[in-house]
Design a protein around this motif. Structure first.
Motif, PDB file in Angstrom:
ATOM      1  N   PRO A   1      16.681  52.953  23.519  1.00 17.97           N
ATOM      2  CA  PRO A   1      15.586  52.761  22.559  1.00 17.97           C
ATOM      3  C   PRO A   1      14.349  52.213  23.262  1.00 17.97           C
ATOM      4  O   PRO A   1      14.438  51.562  24.303  1.00 17.97           O
ATOM      5  N   ASP A   2      13.172  52.494  22.689  1.00 19.52           N
ATOM      6  CA  ASP A   2      11.924  51.930  23.188  1.00 19.52           C
ATOM      7  C   ASP A   2      11.891  50.446  22.859  1.00 19.52           C
ATOM      8  O   ASP A   2      12.334  50.019  21.777  1.00 19.52           O
ATOM      9  N   CYS A   3      11.359  49.660  23.786  1.00 19.30           N
ATOM     10  CA  CYS A   3      11.283  48.212  23.594  1.00 19.30           C
ATOM     11  C   CYS A   3       9.958  47.725  24.161  1.00 19.30           C
ATOM     12  O   CYS A   3       9.712  47.850  25.362  1.00 19.30           O
ATOM     13  N   GLU A   4       9.122  47.144  23.309  1.00 14.31           N
ATOM     14  CA  GLU A   4       7.801  46.691  23.729  1.00 14.31           C
ATOM     15  C   GLU A   4       7.916  45.348  24.451  1.00 14.31           C
ATOM     16  O   GLU A   4       7.997  44.290  23.839  1.00 14.31           O
ATOM     17  N   LEU A   5       7.965  45.434  25.781  1.00  4.58           N
ATOM     18  CA  LEU A   5       8.038  44.228  26.602  1.00  4.58           C
ATOM     19  C   LEU A   5       6.733  43.951  27.337  1.00  4.58           C
ATOM     20  O   LEU A   5       6.438  42.808  27.653  1.00  4.58           O
ATOM     21  N   ILE A   6       5.967  44.998  27.615  1.00  5.69           N
ATOM     22  CA  ILE A   6       4.694  44.827  28.310  1.00  5.69           C
ATOM     23  C   ILE A   6       3.738  44.098  27.375  1.00  5.69           C
ATOM     24  O   ILE A   6       3.580  44.462  26.214  1.00  5.69           O
ATOM     25  N   GLY A   7       3.131  43.042  27.885  1.00  6.38           N
ATOM     26  CA  GLY A   7       2.208  42.246  27.076  1.00  6.38           C
ATOM     27  C   GLY A   7       2.876  41.072  26.385  1.00  6.38           C
ATOM     28  O   GLY A   7       2.202  40.255  25.757  1.00  6.38           O
ATOM     29  N   GLN A   8       4.190  40.950  26.502  1.00  7.41           N
ATOM     30  CA  GLN A   8       4.913  39.824  25.912  1.00  7.41           C
ATOM     31  C   GLN A   8       4.916  38.653  26.894  1.00  7.41           C
ATOM     32  O   GLN A   8       4.618  38.817  28.075  1.00  7.41           O
ATOM     33  N   ASN A   9       5.297  37.481  26.415  1.00 12.67           N
ATOM     34  CA  ASN A   9       5.520  36.338  27.295  1.00 12.67           C
ATOM     35  C   ASN A   9       6.533  36.790  28.341  1.00 12.67           C
ATOM     36  O   ASN A   9       7.615  37.249  28.008  1.00 12.67           O
TER      37      ASN A   9
ATOM     38  N   LEU B   1      12.104  38.020  27.426  1.00 13.55           N
ATOM     39  CA  LEU B   1      12.216  39.482  27.522  1.00 13.55           C
ATOM     40  C   LEU B   1      13.641  39.942  27.251  1.00 13.55           C
ATOM     41  O   LEU B   1      13.870  40.944  26.560  1.00 13.55           O
ATOM     42  N   LEU B   2      14.610  39.202  27.780  1.00 13.61           N
ATOM     43  CA  LEU B   2      16.016  39.526  27.546  1.00 13.61           C
ATOM     44  C   LEU B   2      16.347  39.446  26.055  1.00 13.61           C
ATOM     45  O   LEU B   2      17.028  40.313  25.513  1.00 13.61           O
ATOM     46  N   GLY B   3      15.837  38.428  25.395  1.00 10.36           N
ATOM     47  CA  GLY B   3      16.078  38.280  23.951  1.00 10.36           C
ATOM     48  C   GLY B   3      15.480  39.416  23.139  1.00 10.36           C
ATOM     49  O   GLY B   3      16.108  39.935  22.213  1.00 10.36           O
ATOM     50  N   ILE B   4      14.258  39.822  23.498  1.00  9.88           N
ATOM     51  CA  ILE B   4      13.600  40.933  22.797  1.00  9.88           C
ATOM     52  C   ILE B   4      14.403  42.223  23.008  1.00  9.88           C
ATOM     53  O   ILE B   4      14.656  42.981  22.067  1.00  9.88           O
ATOM     54  N   ALA B   5      14.827  42.466  24.261  1.00 12.35           N
ATOM     55  CA  ALA B   5      15.582  43.685  24.567  1.00 12.35           C
ATOM     56  C   ALA B   5      16.935  43.679  23.858  1.00 12.35           C
ATOM     57  O   ALA B   5      17.364  44.702  23.309  1.00 12.35           O
TER      58      ALA B   5
ATOM     59  N   ASN C   1      13.944  51.492  27.118  1.00 11.95           N
ATOM     60  CA  ASN C   1      12.703  52.028  27.696  1.00 11.95           C
ATOM     61  C   ASN C   1      11.634  50.965  27.517  1.00 11.95           C
ATOM     62  O   ASN C   1      11.247  50.651  26.389  1.00 11.95           O
ATOM     63  N   ILE C   2      11.180  50.406  28.612  1.00 14.12           N
ATOM     64  CA  ILE C   2      10.184  49.335  28.551  1.00 14.12           C
ATOM     65  C   ILE C   2       8.826  49.954  28.245  1.00 14.12           C
ATOM     66  O   ILE C   2       8.344  50.812  28.985  1.00 14.12           O
ATOM     67  N   THR C   3       8.250  49.535  27.123  1.00 11.13           N
ATOM     68  CA  THR C   3       6.963  50.076  26.690  1.00 11.13           C
ATOM     69  C   THR C   3       5.981  48.930  26.474  1.00 11.13           C
ATOM     70  O   THR C   3       6.353  47.754  26.493  1.00 11.13           O
ATOM     71  N   GLY C   4       4.719  49.296  26.233  1.00  3.52           N
ATOM     72  CA  GLY C   4       3.676  48.340  25.914  1.00  3.52           C
ATOM     73  C   GLY C   4       3.160  48.600  24.515  1.00  3.52           C
ATOM     74  O   GLY C   4       3.599  49.530  23.837  1.00  3.52           O
ATOM     75  N   PRO C   5       2.197  47.784  24.103  1.00  2.62           N
ATOM     76  CA  PRO C   5       1.613  48.009  22.770  1.00  2.62           C
ATOM     77  C   PRO C   5       0.880  49.345  22.740  1.00  2.62           C
ATOM     78  O   PRO C   5       0.380  49.809  23.763  1.00  2.62           O
ATOM     79  N   GLU C   6       0.875  49.940  21.590  1.00  3.41           N
ATOM     80  CA  GLU C   6       0.156  51.203  21.430  1.00  3.41           C
ATOM     81  C   GLU C   6      -1.323  50.961  21.681  1.00  3.41           C
ATOM     82  O   GLU C   6      -1.911  50.012  21.152  1.00  3.41           O
ATOM     83  N   GLU C   7      -1.896  51.772  22.524  1.00  2.00           N
ATOM     84  CA  GLU C   7      -3.316  51.598  22.833  1.00  2.00           C
ATOM     85  C   GLU C   7      -4.160  52.285  21.758  1.00  2.00           C
ATOM     86  O   GLU C   7      -3.795  53.336  21.249  1.00  2.00           O
ATOM     87  N   GLU C   8      -5.275  51.665  21.471  1.00  2.00           N
ATOM     88  CA  GLU C   8      -6.214  52.244  20.515  1.00  2.00           C
ATOM     89  C   GLU C   8      -6.858  53.453  21.163  1.00  2.00           C
ATOM     90  O   GLU C   8      -7.238  53.408  22.328  1.00  2.00           O
ATOM     91  N   PRO C   9      -7.006  54.571  20.445  1.00  2.00           N
ATOM     92  CA  PRO C   9      -7.707  55.712  21.032  1.00  2.00           C
ATOM     93  C   PRO C   9      -9.155  55.324  21.329  1.00  2.00           C
ATOM     94  O   PRO C   9      -9.801  54.655  20.522  1.00  2.00           O
ATOM     95  N   GLN C  10      -9.625  55.695  22.485  1.00  2.00           N
ATOM     96  CA  GLN C  10     -10.988  55.347  22.860  1.00  2.00           C
ATOM     97  C   GLN C  10     -11.920  56.453  22.412  1.00  2.00           C
ATOM     98  O   GLN C  10     -11.636  57.639  22.541  1.00  2.00           O
TER      99      GLN C  10
END
Length: 181
Positions: free
Chosen positions: A112-120, A126-130, A169-178
């Motif tokens: 599964p996707d897991c948003e870890l980039i940008g987290q504490n 990170l282990l807890g979030i995953a 799958n380590i992911t980051g927050p969705e980026e705003e379209p520029q």
């Protein structure tokens, strides 16, 4: 011993499958352990901690999972070949491929996707979030396994991140379209 369904085999990487086990399955488990100890296959009084039972073609089968077991894999391979005519034993990976067409890539559970980039970045955060992500995706056993591996096997931060990346799958927050100007 834990009773599982065919689909649950996808979550087991490798093991020894013994088909056609009739009668008391615990007697089969004890007997196989005893034989493997006598042959010097199981080392240091080790045993298969995870043994699963499932039905295939209305016949009970056992899977001895080869995770966290001290064994002589070469001796086990020879034992399996020498006793095949008695027990019909096969490797789980062969069983999954020959019966269902599952190779390792199709048999392994999807990460599964897991948003870890940008987290504490504290590794325990990170282990807890995953772990929570895995549990939310009906993968509690993978969450336990990942946590155990990170806390017991990882020698540094980067090794811990690599282990986490094996499960999600380590992911980051969705980026705003520029907007283009």
């Amino acid at each position: 011993m834990k009773k599982i369904e065919i689909e649950d085999l996808k979550n087991i990487r490798e093991g020894l499958v013994i088909p056609g086990c009739g009668g008391d399955l615990n007697e089969w488990i004890d007997g196989i352990h005893q034989m493997l100890r006598q042959e010097g296959i199981l080392k240091n009084d080790s045993s298969f901690d995870e043994v699963y039972a499932f039905d295939y073609d209305d016949v009970p089968h056992l899977v001895f999972e080869m995770k966290d077991v001290e064994l002589d894999i070469g001796k086990l391979a020879i034992w399996r070949l020498n006793t095949h005519y008695i027990f019909g034993g096969t490797w789980l990976s062969d069983f999954k491929f020959n019966r269902f067409g599952w190779d390792y890539e199709t048999a392994k559970p999807e990460k599964p996707d897991c948003e870890l980039i940008g987290q504490n970045g504290n590794i325990f955060n990170l282990l807890g979030i995953a772990a929570r992500t895995l549990r939310e995706n009906d993968m509690p056993e993978q969450a336990k396994e990942m946590t155990k591996r990170v806390t017991q096997e990882a020698k540094d931060y980067y090794e811990a991140l690599n282990i986490i990346g094996e499960y999600v799958n380590i992911t980051g927050p969705e980026e705003e379209p520029q907007m283009e100007m």
